[in-house]
Write a protein that holds these residues in place. Structure first.
Motif, PDB file in Angstrom:
ATOM      1  N   UNK A   1     106.837  53.392  49.154  1.00 13.01           N
ATOM      2  CA  UNK A   1     105.670  53.866  49.887  1.00 13.01           C
ATOM      3  C   UNK A   1     105.078  55.082  49.190  1.00 13.01           C
ATOM      4  N   UNK A   2     103.746  55.143  49.164  1.00 15.77           N
ATOM      5  CA  UNK A   2     103.033  56.218  48.483  1.00 15.77           C
ATOM      6  C   UNK A   2     101.987  56.805  49.416  1.00 15.77           C
ATOM      7  N   UNK A   3     101.818  58.116  49.326  1.00 16.50           N
ATOM      8  CA  UNK A   3     100.841  58.803  50.165  1.00 16.50           C
ATOM      9  C   UNK A   3      99.411  58.567  49.742  1.00 16.50           C
ATOM     10  N   UNK A   4      99.220  58.021  48.548  1.00 16.89           N
ATOM     11  CA  UNK A   4      97.866  57.732  48.080  1.00 16.89           C
ATOM     12  C   UNK A   4      97.869  56.498  47.179  1.00 16.89           C
ATOM     13  N   UNK A   5      96.714  55.912  47.080  1.00 14.77           N
ATOM     14  CA  UNK A   5      96.540  54.758  46.200  1.00 14.77           C
ATOM     15  C   UNK A   5      96.761  55.171  44.747  1.00 14.77           C
ATOM     16  N   UNK A   6      96.252  56.344  44.376  1.00 13.33           N
ATOM     17  CA  UNK A   6      96.399  56.825  43.003  1.00 13.33           C
ATOM     18  C   UNK A   6      97.862  57.003  42.615  1.00 13.33           C
ATOM     19  N   UNK A   7      98.682  57.510  43.532  1.00 13.89           N
ATOM     20  CA  UNK A   7     100.109  57.689  43.250  1.00 13.89           C
ATOM     21  C   UNK A   7     100.780  56.338  43.007  1.00 13.89           C
TER      22      UNK A   7
END
Length: 96
Positions: free
Chosen positions: A57-63
């Motif tokens: 899981x990532x806090x942003x799409x970019x990450x």
């Protein structure tokens, strides 16, 4: 949601389509695939990358994109294509 057979053949985990939109799926080899999921709606604020049955899981799409490029799941060029697809979904209200 019914996935195309070519996706079902390589899918290794469950996708909660009430929470996520399937952005893309990349077949790494015959036994491994990566599924890129973006949040549906405003409550979920994280993206999900499923590599077989392992969810990241990532806090942003970019990450999520940076991780996928760093570990050579996708190329920089393919990252640009996914960014365009993501922006199109957001622009068209697909995250609702």
């Amino acid at each position: 949601m019914e996935l195309p057979i070519k996706f079902q053949k390589h899918l290794r985990s469950h996708i909660d389509f009430s929470s996520f939109i399937l952005l893309d799926m990349v077949v790494i080899d015959d036994s491994k695939s990566a599924v890129f999921l973006i949040p549906r709606g405003d409550e979920a604020r994280y993206c999900n990358l499923q590599i077989n049955s392992d969810s990241k899981f990532y806090g942003s799409f970019d990450a999520m994109m940076d991780y996928a490029v760093h570990f050579k799941i996708i190329s920089e060029g393919y990252k640009k294509d996914l960014i365009k697809r993501y922006e199109s979904i957001k622009h068209n209200g697909g995250n609702k």
